[in-house]
Each structure stands twice: as C-alpha cells, then as structure tokens.
Design a protein around this motif. Structure first.
Motif, mmCIF file in Angstrom:
data_model
loop_
_atom_site.group_PDB
_atom_site.id
_atom_site.type_symbol
_atom_site.label_atom_id
_atom_site.label_comp_id
_atom_site.label_asym_id
_atom_site.label_seq_id
_atom_site.Cartn_x
_atom_site.Cartn_y
_atom_site.Cartn_z
ATOM 1 N N VAL A 165 10.080 -6.297 -3.243
ATOM 2 C CA VAL A 165 10.392 -5.081 -2.492
ATOM 3 C C VAL A 165 11.886 -4.817 -2.611
ATOM 4 C CG1 VAL A 165 10.349 -3.985 -0.238
ATOM 5 C CG2 VAL A 165 8.498 -5.503 -0.915
ATOM 6 N N ARG A 166 12.227 -3.595 -3.015
ATOM 7 C CA ARG A 166 13.634 -3.199 -3.120
ATOM 8 C C ARG A 166 13.929 -2.175 -2.033
ATOM 9 N NH1 ARG A 166 16.470 -0.468 -8.394
ATOM 10 N NH2 ARG A 166 18.565 -0.469 -7.561
ATOM 11 N N ASP A 183 0.316 0.271 0.634
ATOM 12 C CA ASP A 183 0.073 -0.533 1.836
ATOM 13 C C ASP A 183 1.224 -1.487 2.095
ATOM 14 O OD1 ASP A 183 -2.382 0.707 2.065
ATOM 15 O OD2 ASP A 183 -3.481 -0.933 1.096
ATOM 16 N N ILE A 184 1.739 -2.116 1.039
ATOM 17 C CA ILE A 184 2.842 -3.062 1.178
ATOM 18 C C ILE A 184 4.098 -2.342 1.658
ATOM 19 C CG2 ILE A 184 4.365 -4.608 -0.104
ATOM 20 C CD1 ILE A 184 1.894 -5.229 -1.889
ATOM 21 N N LYS A 185 4.362 -1.159 1.094
ATOM 22 C CA LYS A 185 5.545 -0.387 1.490
ATOM 23 C C LYS A 185 5.480 -0.012 2.970
ATOM 24 C CE LYS A 185 8.072 3.853 0.428
ATOM 25 N NZ LYS A 185 8.186 5.012 -0.450
ATOM 26 N N LYS A 186 4.333 0.472 3.431
ATOM 27 C CA LYS A 186 4.186 0.851 4.837
ATOM 28 C C LYS A 186 4.341 -0.355 5.759
ATOM 29 C CE LYS A 186 1.223 4.853 4.104
ATOM 30 N NZ LYS A 186 -0.136 5.407 4.260
ATOM 31 N N LEU A 218 12.689 1.371 -1.240
ATOM 32 C CA LEU A 218 12.893 2.194 -2.425
ATOM 33 C C LEU A 218 11.745 2.022 -3.411
ATOM 34 C CD1 LEU A 218 14.805 4.079 -3.996
ATOM 35 C CD2 LEU A 218 15.816 2.036 -5.004
ATOM 36 N N SER A 219 11.391 0.775 -3.718
ATOM 37 C CA SER A 219 10.309 0.536 -4.674
ATOM 38 C C SER A 219 9.632 -0.790 -4.374
ATOM 39 C CB SER A 219 10.839 0.522 -6.106
ATOM 40 O OG SER A 219 11.729 -0.558 -6.280
ATOM 41 N N VAL A 220 8.391 -0.903 -4.866
ATOM 42 C CA VAL A 220 7.612 -2.123 -4.717
ATOM 43 C C VAL A 220 7.015 -2.474 -6.070
ATOM 44 C CG1 VAL A 220 5.598 -3.178 -3.612
ATOM 45 C CG2 VAL A 220 7.011 -1.578 -2.331
#
Length: 65
Positions: free
Chosen positions: A50-51, A7-10, A21-23
């Motif tokens: 968040v990267r 959810d955070i990535k989206k 790339l990554s969370v």
C-alpha cells in the motif's frame, strides 16, 4: 484472500485514517513441508503493498514498522 484492491484500499483508509495512492497485491503460494515421513502444505496467502499519498503518514504506533 478474497479481498481485491478496492476492498484493501477502503480497509486501510478506514483503519489508519490516511489516504491511499495505490495498492499492489501478490499471491504467495504455500510451501510443502515435511515432518518425518508426513508431508503437509502451508496455506496460500495474499500480501498487499500500500502506497500512501504525499503528505500522509502512518499513525505513531506503526512508525518504523
């Protein structure tokens, strides 16, 4: 607090327009605080690291933040 890594990535990709790339997430527990004889507790909260992918950058208004 209920958001997972997906959810955070989206949300970050939608808000910033950058590819993620990554969370990594961390739960931070609220501290107990006193005001005289009364004791209260701050809320628990979640923070996300968040990267971004190589070549991606933050929008101008977030540079240096």
């Amino acid at each position: 607090m209920d958001a997972n890594k997906i959810d955070i990535k989206k949300a970050v990709e939608q808000l910033l327009g950058s590819k993620v790339l990554s969370v990594r997430t961390a739960l931070t527990h609220g501290k107990f605080k006193r005001q005289g004889k009364y004791v209260g507790r701050r809320s628990d909260w979640k923070k996300a690291y968040v990267r971004l992918r190589d070549g991606e950058k933050l929008p101008d208004f977030l540079q240096g933040a």
